[in-house]
Scaffold this active site. Structure first.
Site, PDB file in Angstrom:
ATOM      1  N   CYS A 193       0.824  -1.205   0.000  1.00  0.00           N
ATOM      2  CA  CYS A 193       0.000   0.000   0.000  1.00  0.00           C
ATOM      3  C   CYS A 193       0.866   1.265   0.000  1.00  0.00           C
ATOM      4  O   CYS A 193       1.527   1.553  -0.977  1.00  0.00           O
ATOM      5  CB  CYS A 193      -0.977  -0.047   1.165  1.00  0.00           C
ATOM      6  SG  CYS A 193      -2.406   1.030   0.965  1.00  0.00           S
ATOM      7  N   HIS A 194       0.890   2.039   1.094  1.00  0.00           N
ATOM      8  CA  HIS A 194       1.789   3.195   1.181  1.00  0.00           C
ATOM      9  C   HIS A 194       3.175   2.810   1.696  1.00  0.00           C
ATOM     10  O   HIS A 194       4.063   3.659   1.745  1.00  0.00           O
ATOM     11  CB  HIS A 194       1.203   4.274   2.089  1.00  0.00           C
ATOM     12  CG  HIS A 194       0.010   4.987   1.520  1.00  0.00           C
ATOM     13  ND1 HIS A 194      -1.276   4.531   1.705  1.00  0.00           N
ATOM     14  CD2 HIS A 194      -0.097   6.110   0.765  1.00  0.00           C
ATOM     15  CE1 HIS A 194      -2.128   5.349   1.107  1.00  0.00           C
ATOM     16  NE2 HIS A 194      -1.449   6.309   0.519  1.00  0.00           N
ATOM     17  N   GLU A 234      -6.097   7.065  -3.904  1.00  0.00           N
ATOM     18  CA  GLU A 234      -5.858   8.228  -3.043  1.00  0.00           C
ATOM     19  C   GLU A 234      -6.959   9.269  -3.237  1.00  0.00           C
ATOM     20  O   GLU A 234      -7.477   9.846  -2.269  1.00  0.00           O
ATOM     21  CB  GLU A 234      -4.483   8.839  -3.347  1.00  0.00           C
ATOM     22  CG  GLU A 234      -3.898   9.671  -2.218  1.00  0.00           C
ATOM     23  CD  GLU A 234      -3.438   8.833  -1.050  1.00  0.00           C
ATOM     24  OE1 GLU A 234      -4.229   8.680  -0.085  1.00  0.00           O
ATOM     25  OE2 GLU A 234      -2.295   8.333  -1.066  1.00  0.00           O
TER      26      GLU A 234
END
Length: 229
Positions: free
Chosen positions: A134-135, A166
């Site tokens: 993910c991030h 996002e």
């Protein structure tokens, strides 16, 4: 000897708009299940050490997820993390794989943390498994490999939280950069993503394993276990 996994969590818990953030529950809980099922030893670190902030929004969003609910019973896992600088220079010899869960926190600290960058480069140069979901890949976008001076992502097929995802959670305006754009740039245009936002997507390129979003976390854990088998 049991395989050893080093998990690095963010120390960043609140954004400039006051919105709480941190690491995202299923992105650690689901891979953790895979690690423990495989009999691995897991050590958890963070830039500041001590408590690594858990994004409260992820607790609420996954309150019906059995794995996440069970994981919440083991707070000591993320409330007593090792400080990152205690691991540089030795962890790449001691651990078999490095894993970065996501949440928005890594965008603000791990993306620019020099100690984390050095740790990652050491794992890459030792030929160890390096992974994120993910991030979490925000931790990779600014890492240069000392022996080449080039991005660790150069020429690598990778994935991570997409611009569309996002935008859909209305967080783009608060981000220091867009992860998809940075990964595309660092990899030389080799960023890929699922056909639809929020669909699972896991990419394995050599010893580098990346996942796009929360739905990809279990798959990332499975691929780490496969890589170490």
């Amino acid at each position: 000897m049991a395989k050893k996994i080093l998990v690095v969590l963010t120390s960043y818990g609140k954004m400039s708009n006051g919105h709480p953030t941190g690491w995202y529950l299923p992105e650690f809980a689901h891979p953790y299940d895979e690690f423990k099922s495989a009999g691995y030893d897991v050590t958890v670190a963070s830039p500041h050490g001590g408590v690594a902030p858990l994004d409260p929004g992820s607790v609420n969003a996954f309150k019906s997820d059995e794995s996440c609910v069970k994981f919440l019973e083991h707070k000591s896992i993320w409330e007593n993390t090792v400080k990152l600088d205690a691991l540089v220079g030795k962890a790449a010899d001691e651990y078999d794989a490095l894993f970065y869960p996501g949440g928005h926190g890594p965008m603000f600290d791990l993306a620019t943390d020099a100690t984390s960058h050095r740790l990652i480069a050491e794992f890459v140069e030792k030929g160890k498994v390096v992974s994120a979901v993910c991030h979490g890949p925000a931790a990779f976008v600014n890492v240069k490999i000392p022996s080449t001076g080039e991005s660790m992502l150069k020429g690598k097929t990778v994935t991570g939280f997409s611009n569309a995802e996002e935008d859909s959670v209305s967080m783009s305006q608060y981000m220091p950069f867009m992860l998809e754009d940075k990964m595309r740039e660092a990899s030389g245009g080799k960023y890929v993503k699922a056909d639809e936002p929020w669909g699972p997507k896991v990419v394995v390129d050599g010893k580098l394993i990346t996942g796009q979003n929360p739905a990809s976390a279990k798959g990332v854990g499975e691929e780490i276990v496969k890589a170490l088998a």
